[in-house]
Design a protein around this motif. Structure first.
Motif, mmCIF file in Angstrom:
data_model
loop_
_atom_site.group_PDB
_atom_site.id
_atom_site.type_symbol
_atom_site.label_atom_id
_atom_site.label_comp_id
_atom_site.label_asym_id
_atom_site.label_seq_id
_atom_site.Cartn_x
_atom_site.Cartn_y
_atom_site.Cartn_z
ATOM 1 N N SER A 198 -72.446 -37.224 0.623
ATOM 2 C CA SER A 198 -72.409 -36.361 -0.547
ATOM 3 C C SER A 198 -72.295 -34.882 -0.190
ATOM 4 C CB SER A 198 -73.648 -36.595 -1.412
ATOM 5 O OG SER A 198 -74.809 -36.274 -0.666
ATOM 6 N N LYS A 199 -72.568 -34.526 1.049
ATOM 7 C CA LYS A 199 -72.414 -33.139 1.477
ATOM 8 C C LYS A 199 -70.926 -32.857 1.639
ATOM 9 C CE LYS A 199 -73.989 -29.223 3.101
ATOM 10 N NZ LYS A 199 -74.441 -28.221 2.212
ATOM 11 N N GLN A 200 -70.385 -32.023 0.790
ATOM 12 C CA GLN A 200 -68.962 -31.725 0.817
ATOM 13 C C GLN A 200 -68.639 -30.721 1.918
ATOM 14 O OE1 GLN A 200 -66.554 -33.085 -1.179
ATOM 15 N NE2 GLN A 200 -68.156 -34.461 -1.882
ATOM 16 N N VAL A 201 -67.449 -30.789 2.440
ATOM 17 C CA VAL A 201 -66.997 -29.865 3.469
ATOM 18 C C VAL A 201 -66.698 -28.513 2.845
ATOM 19 C CG1 VAL A 201 -65.195 -29.423 5.175
ATOM 20 C CG2 VAL A 201 -66.067 -31.732 4.855
ATOM 21 N N ILE A 202 -66.124 -28.538 1.648
ATOM 22 C CA ILE A 202 -65.787 -27.311 0.935
ATOM 23 C C ILE A 202 -66.707 -27.205 -0.272
ATOM 24 C CG2 ILE A 202 -63.997 -26.075 -0.328
ATOM 25 C CD1 ILE A 202 -61.936 -27.622 1.321
ATOM 26 N N GLU A 203 -67.437 -26.100 -0.361
ATOM 27 C CA GLU A 203 -68.344 -25.889 -1.485
ATOM 28 C C GLU A 203 -68.062 -24.543 -2.123
ATOM 29 O OE1 GLU A 203 -72.529 -26.691 -1.060
ATOM 30 O OE2 GLU A 203 -72.137 -27.839 0.760
ATOM 31 N N VAL A 204 -68.143 -24.495 -3.444
ATOM 32 C CA VAL A 204 -68.014 -23.241 -4.163
ATOM 33 C C VAL A 204 -69.405 -22.626 -4.232
ATOM 34 C CG1 VAL A 204 -67.361 -22.132 -6.319
ATOM 35 C CG2 VAL A 204 -66.052 -24.088 -5.486
ATOM 36 N N VAL A 205 -69.573 -21.488 -3.554
ATOM 37 C CA VAL A 205 -70.877 -20.823 -3.509
ATOM 38 C C VAL A 205 -71.112 -20.030 -4.778
ATOM 39 C CG1 VAL A 205 -72.269 -19.151 -2.238
ATOM 40 C CG2 VAL A 205 -70.779 -20.726 -1.006
ATOM 41 N N GLY A 206 -70.074 -19.360 -5.267
ATOM 42 C CA GLY A 206 -70.220 -18.551 -6.469
ATOM 43 C C GLY A 206 -68.895 -18.329 -7.158
ATOM 44 N N ARG A 258 -58.506 -15.176 -17.876
ATOM 45 C CA ARG A 258 -57.999 -16.323 -17.121
ATOM 46 C C ARG A 258 -58.060 -16.090 -15.612
ATOM 47 N NH1 ARG A 258 -52.404 -17.890 -19.773
ATOM 48 N NH2 ARG A 258 -52.737 -19.741 -18.503
ATOM 49 N N ASP A 259 -58.764 -15.047 -15.186
ATOM 50 C CA ASP A 259 -58.827 -14.697 -13.765
ATOM 51 C C ASP A 259 -60.268 -14.809 -13.272
ATOM 52 O OD1 ASP A 259 -56.128 -14.031 -13.985
ATOM 53 O OD2 ASP A 259 -56.602 -11.959 -14.496
ATOM 54 N N ARG A 260 -60.408 -15.376 -12.059
ATOM 55 C CA ARG A 260 -61.742 -15.542 -11.485
ATOM 56 C C ARG A 260 -61.737 -15.218 -9.999
ATOM 57 N NH1 ARG A 260 -63.443 -21.469 -12.563
ATOM 58 N NH2 ARG A 260 -61.279 -21.815 -12.038
ATOM 59 N N LEU A 261 -62.912 -14.859 -9.506
ATOM 60 C CA LEU A 261 -63.147 -14.731 -8.075
ATOM 61 C C LEU A 261 -64.046 -15.883 -7.664
ATOM 62 C CD1 LEU A 261 -63.890 -10.916 -7.707
ATOM 63 C CD2 LEU A 261 -61.833 -12.124 -6.987
ATOM 64 N N LEU A 262 -63.693 -16.550 -6.579
ATOM 65 C CA LEU A 262 -64.484 -17.667 -6.076
ATOM 66 C C LEU A 262 -64.914 -17.368 -4.651
ATOM 67 C CD1 LEU A 262 -61.891 -19.063 -7.803
ATOM 68 C CD2 LEU A 262 -63.318 -21.015 -7.350
ATOM 69 N N LEU A 263 -66.174 -17.608 -4.343
ATOM 70 C CA LEU A 263 -66.658 -17.521 -2.975
ATOM 71 C C LEU A 263 -66.827 -18.946 -2.491
ATOM 72 C CD1 LEU A 263 -67.558 -15.718 -0.658
ATOM 73 C CD2 LEU A 263 -69.873 -15.832 -1.575
ATOM 74 N N VAL A 264 -66.024 -19.341 -1.501
ATOM 75 C CA VAL A 264 -65.959 -20.724 -1.046
ATOM 76 C C VAL A 264 -66.521 -20.812 0.367
ATOM 77 C CG1 VAL A 264 -64.401 -22.641 -0.565
ATOM 78 C CG2 VAL A 264 -63.930 -21.119 -2.471
ATOM 79 N N GLN A 265 -67.401 -21.794 0.591
ATOM 80 C CA GLN A 265 -67.981 -22.049 1.915
ATOM 81 C C GLN A 265 -67.225 -23.206 2.543
ATOM 82 O OE1 GLN A 265 -71.043 -20.554 3.058
ATOM 83 N NE2 GLN A 265 -70.866 -21.588 5.019
ATOM 84 N N ILE A 266 -66.641 -22.963 3.722
ATOM 85 C CA ILE A 266 -65.948 -24.005 4.478
ATOM 86 C C ILE A 266 -66.566 -24.013 5.863
ATOM 87 C CG2 ILE A 266 -63.751 -24.818 5.380
ATOM 88 C CD1 ILE A 266 -62.403 -23.210 3.145
ATOM 89 N N GLY A 267 -67.408 -25.000 6.100
ATOM 90 C CA GLY A 267 -68.131 -25.038 7.376
ATOM 91 C C GLY A 267 -69.054 -23.832 7.471
ATOM 92 N N HIS A 283 -60.369 -12.285 1.160
ATOM 93 C CA HIS A 283 -61.137 -11.793 2.302
ATOM 94 C C HIS A 283 -61.865 -12.967 2.968
ATOM 95 C CE1 HIS A 283 -63.287 -8.795 4.655
ATOM 96 N NE2 HIS A 283 -64.430 -9.396 4.365
ATOM 97 N N VAL A 284 -61.890 -12.959 4.285
ATOM 98 C CA VAL A 284 -62.674 -13.935 5.042
ATOM 99 C C VAL A 284 -63.905 -13.202 5.551
ATOM 100 C CG1 VAL A 284 -62.724 -15.469 7.033
ATOM 101 C CG2 VAL A 284 -60.620 -15.224 5.702
ATOM 102 N N MET A 285 -65.072 -13.674 5.165
ATOM 103 C CA MET A 285 -66.324 -13.011 5.530
ATOM 104 C C MET A 285 -66.647 -13.255 6.997
ATOM 105 S SD MET A 285 -67.330 -11.783 2.667
ATOM 106 C CE MET A 285 -67.097 -11.992 0.923
ATOM 107 N N LYS A 286 -66.991 -12.186 7.723
ATOM 108 C CA LYS A 286 -67.414 -12.331 9.103
ATOM 109 C C LYS A 286 -68.846 -12.849 9.159
ATOM 110 C CE LYS A 286 -64.321 -8.817 10.794
ATOM 111 N NZ LYS A 286 -64.136 -7.506 11.367
ATOM 112 N N GLN A 287 -69.669 -12.378 8.245
ATOM 113 C CA GLN A 287 -71.051 -12.829 8.121
ATOM 114 C C GLN A 287 -71.177 -13.535 6.774
ATOM 115 O OE1 GLN A 287 -73.828 -12.212 10.124
ATOM 116 N NE2 GLN A 287 -72.558 -11.321 11.732
ATOM 117 N N PRO A 288 -71.679 -14.773 6.725
ATOM 118 C CA PRO A 288 -71.845 -15.450 5.445
ATOM 119 C C PRO A 288 -72.796 -14.683 4.526
ATOM 120 C CG PRO A 288 -72.121 -16.997 7.254
ATOM 121 C CD PRO A 288 -72.047 -15.632 7.848
ATOM 122 N N VAL A 289 -72.480 -14.673 3.256
ATOM 123 C CA VAL A 289 -73.325 -14.013 2.268
ATOM 124 C C VAL A 289 -74.557 -14.874 2.058
ATOM 125 C CG1 VAL A 289 -73.468 -13.230 -0.123
ATOM 126 C CG2 VAL A 289 -71.334 -12.974 1.146
#
Length: 150
Positions: free
Chosen positions: A74-82, A89-98, A115-121
Protein backbone atom coordinates in the motif's frame (compact mmCIF):
# COMPACT_ATOMS: atom_id res chain seq x y z
CA UNK A 1 -9.17 -6.04 -8.04
CA UNK A 2 -11.50 -3.68 -9.91
CA UNK A 3 -12.42 -6.48 -12.30
CA UNK A 4 -13.44 -8.79 -9.46
CA UNK A 5 -15.48 -6.01 -7.82
CA UNK A 6 -17.25 -5.25 -11.10
CA UNK A 7 -17.88 -8.98 -11.64
CA UNK A 8 -19.46 -9.26 -8.18
CA UNK A 9 -21.62 -6.19 -8.83
CA UNK A 10 -22.69 -7.56 -12.23
CA UNK A 11 -23.64 -10.92 -10.68
CA UNK A 12 -25.60 -9.17 -7.93
CA UNK A 13 -27.47 -7.01 -10.43
CA UNK A 14 -28.35 -10.02 -12.62
CA UNK A 15 -29.60 -11.88 -9.54
CA UNK A 16 -31.66 -8.81 -8.65
CA UNK A 17 -33.23 -8.81 -12.13
CA UNK A 18 -34.04 -12.53 -11.91
CA UNK A 19 -35.76 -12.04 -8.54
CA UNK A 20 -37.72 -9.07 -9.90
CA UNK A 21 -38.86 -11.05 -12.96
CA UNK A 22 -39.87 -14.01 -10.80
CA UNK A 23 -41.83 -11.74 -8.48
CA UNK A 24 -43.62 -9.90 -11.31
CA UNK A 25 -46.63 -12.28 -11.57
CA UNK A 26 -47.11 -12.03 -7.81
CA UNK A 27 -47.05 -8.22 -7.92
CA UNK A 28 -50.77 -7.82 -8.67
CA UNK A 29 -51.99 -9.49 -5.44
CA UNK A 30 -49.41 -7.54 -3.47
CA UNK A 31 -50.64 -4.26 -4.95
CA UNK A 32 -54.23 -5.18 -4.05
CA UNK A 33 -53.16 -6.09 -0.51
CA UNK A 34 -51.23 -2.83 -0.20
CA UNK A 35 -54.36 -0.84 -1.01
CA UNK A 36 -56.13 -2.41 1.97
CA UNK A 37 -53.24 -1.81 4.44
CA UNK A 38 -53.34 1.13 6.81
CA UNK A 39 -51.34 4.26 5.93
CA UNK A 40 -49.16 3.68 8.98
CA UNK A 41 -48.14 0.24 7.75
CA UNK A 42 -47.38 1.63 4.31
CA UNK A 43 -45.30 4.45 5.79
CA UNK A 44 -43.40 1.99 7.98
CA UNK A 45 -42.69 -0.20 4.96
CA UNK A 46 -41.51 2.84 2.99
CA UNK A 47 -39.18 3.99 5.77
CA UNK A 48 -37.74 0.50 6.26
CA UNK A 49 -37.12 0.20 2.52
CA UNK A 50 -35.40 3.57 2.48
CA UNK A 51 -33.21 2.59 5.43
CA UNK A 52 -32.33 -0.66 3.69
CA UNK A 53 -31.26 1.18 0.53
CA UNK A 54 -29.24 3.76 2.50
CA UNK A 55 -27.59 0.98 4.49
CA UNK A 56 -26.68 -0.78 1.25
CA UNK A 57 -25.15 2.44 -0.14
CA UNK A 58 -23.05 2.98 2.99
CA UNK A 59 -21.99 -0.68 3.02
CA UNK A 60 -20.88 -0.53 -0.62
CA UNK A 61 -18.97 2.73 0.03
CA UNK A 62 -17.23 1.11 3.00
CA UNK A 63 -16.46 -2.01 0.95
CA UNK A 64 -15.04 0.07 -1.91
CA UNK A 65 -12.79 1.96 0.50
CA UNK A 66 -11.57 -1.31 2.02
CA UNK A 67 -10.87 -2.82 -1.41
CA UNK A 68 -8.93 0.24 -2.55
CA UNK A 69 -6.76 0.25 0.58
CA UNK A 70 -6.22 -3.52 0.51
CA UNK A 71 -3.81 -3.41 -2.41
CA UNK A 72 -0.55 -5.23 -1.72
CA UNK A 73 2.29 -2.84 -1.00
CA UNK A 74 0.00 0.00 0.00
CA UNK A 75 3.00 2.33 0.28
CA UNK A 76 3.01 4.09 -3.08
CA UNK A 77 6.22 5.04 -4.85
CA UNK A 78 4.76 8.38 -5.93
CA UNK A 79 2.86 10.38 -3.32
CA UNK A 80 1.26 13.80 -3.52
CA UNK A 81 2.57 15.68 -0.48
CA UNK A 82 0.59 18.86 -1.03
CA UNK A 83 -1.69 20.63 -3.47
CA UNK A 84 -2.31 24.37 -3.80
CA UNK A 85 -4.95 25.83 -6.12
CA UNK A 86 -3.54 28.82 -7.99
CA UNK A 87 -6.47 29.58 -10.30
CA UNK A 88 -9.80 28.14 -11.33
CA UNK A 89 -8.12 25.33 -13.28
CA UNK A 90 -4.45 25.66 -12.27
CA UNK A 91 -2.72 23.91 -9.38
CA UNK A 92 0.69 23.42 -7.85
CA UNK A 93 1.51 19.90 -6.68
CA UNK A 94 4.38 18.84 -4.44
CA UNK A 95 5.13 15.22 -5.32
CA UNK A 96 7.38 12.84 -3.34
CA UNK A 97 9.21 10.25 -5.45
CA UNK A 98 11.48 8.16 -3.29
CA UNK A 99 13.73 10.71 -1.53
CA UNK A 100 13.11 13.53 -4.04
CA UNK A 101 10.36 16.12 -4.02
CA UNK A 102 9.29 17.80 -7.23
CA UNK A 103 7.12 20.92 -7.56
CA UNK A 104 4.76 20.44 -10.52
CA UNK A 105 2.53 22.99 -12.25
CA UNK A 106 -0.76 21.50 -13.43
CA UNK A 107 -2.94 23.22 -16.03
CA UNK A 108 -5.79 21.63 -18.01
CA UNK A 109 -3.52 20.58 -20.85
CA UNK A 110 -0.07 20.19 -19.30
CA UNK A 111 2.03 19.08 -16.37
CA UNK A 112 5.30 20.99 -15.95
CA UNK A 113 8.10 20.23 -13.51
CA UNK A 114 8.88 23.62 -11.99
CA UNK A 115 11.53 22.74 -9.42
CA UNK A 116 13.31 19.70 -7.99
CA UNK A 117 13.92 20.18 -4.27
CA UNK A 118 17.46 19.53 -3.06
CA UNK A 119 16.21 19.18 0.51
CA UNK A 120 12.77 17.59 1.06
CA UNK A 121 10.21 19.94 2.57
CA UNK A 122 9.51 18.83 6.14
CA UNK A 123 5.80 18.65 6.98
CA UNK A 124 4.98 19.72 10.53
CA UNK A 125 3.19 17.00 12.48
CA UNK A 126 0.45 19.44 13.55
CA UNK A 127 -0.64 20.14 9.98
CA UNK A 128 -3.71 18.14 9.00
CA UNK A 129 -4.38 17.39 5.34
CA UNK A 130 -6.90 19.74 3.82
CA UNK A 131 -10.37 18.26 3.52
CA UNK A 132 -13.44 19.76 1.98
CA UNK A 133 -15.70 21.47 4.50
CA UNK A 134 -18.50 18.91 4.18
CA UNK A 135 -16.18 15.93 4.57
CA UNK A 136 -14.51 17.53 7.60
CA UNK A 137 -17.86 18.23 9.24
CA UNK A 138 -19.07 14.70 8.53
CA UNK A 139 -15.91 13.22 10.04
CA UNK A 140 -16.41 15.36 13.16
CA UNK A 141 -20.00 14.19 13.48
CA UNK A 142 -19.02 10.55 13.07
CA UNK A 143 -16.17 10.91 15.57
CA UNK A 144 -13.54 9.89 13.03
CA UNK A 145 -11.66 13.18 13.45
CA UNK A 146 -10.73 12.28 17.04
CA UNK A 147 -9.35 8.88 15.98
CA UNK A 148 -7.04 10.47 13.40
CA UNK A 149 -5.41 12.75 15.99
CA UNK A 150 -4.29 9.90 18.23
Amino acid sequence: MKRSLSAVLAAASSLWVEVAVAAAPAAAPVAAAAATESPTAQLTQLVLGLLLVLGLIFFLAWLLRRVQHATPGSKQVIEVVGVRTVGPRDRLLLVQIGDEQILIGHTPGTLTALHVMKQPVAMPSTVRPATPEFAQRLMELLGKDQKDKS
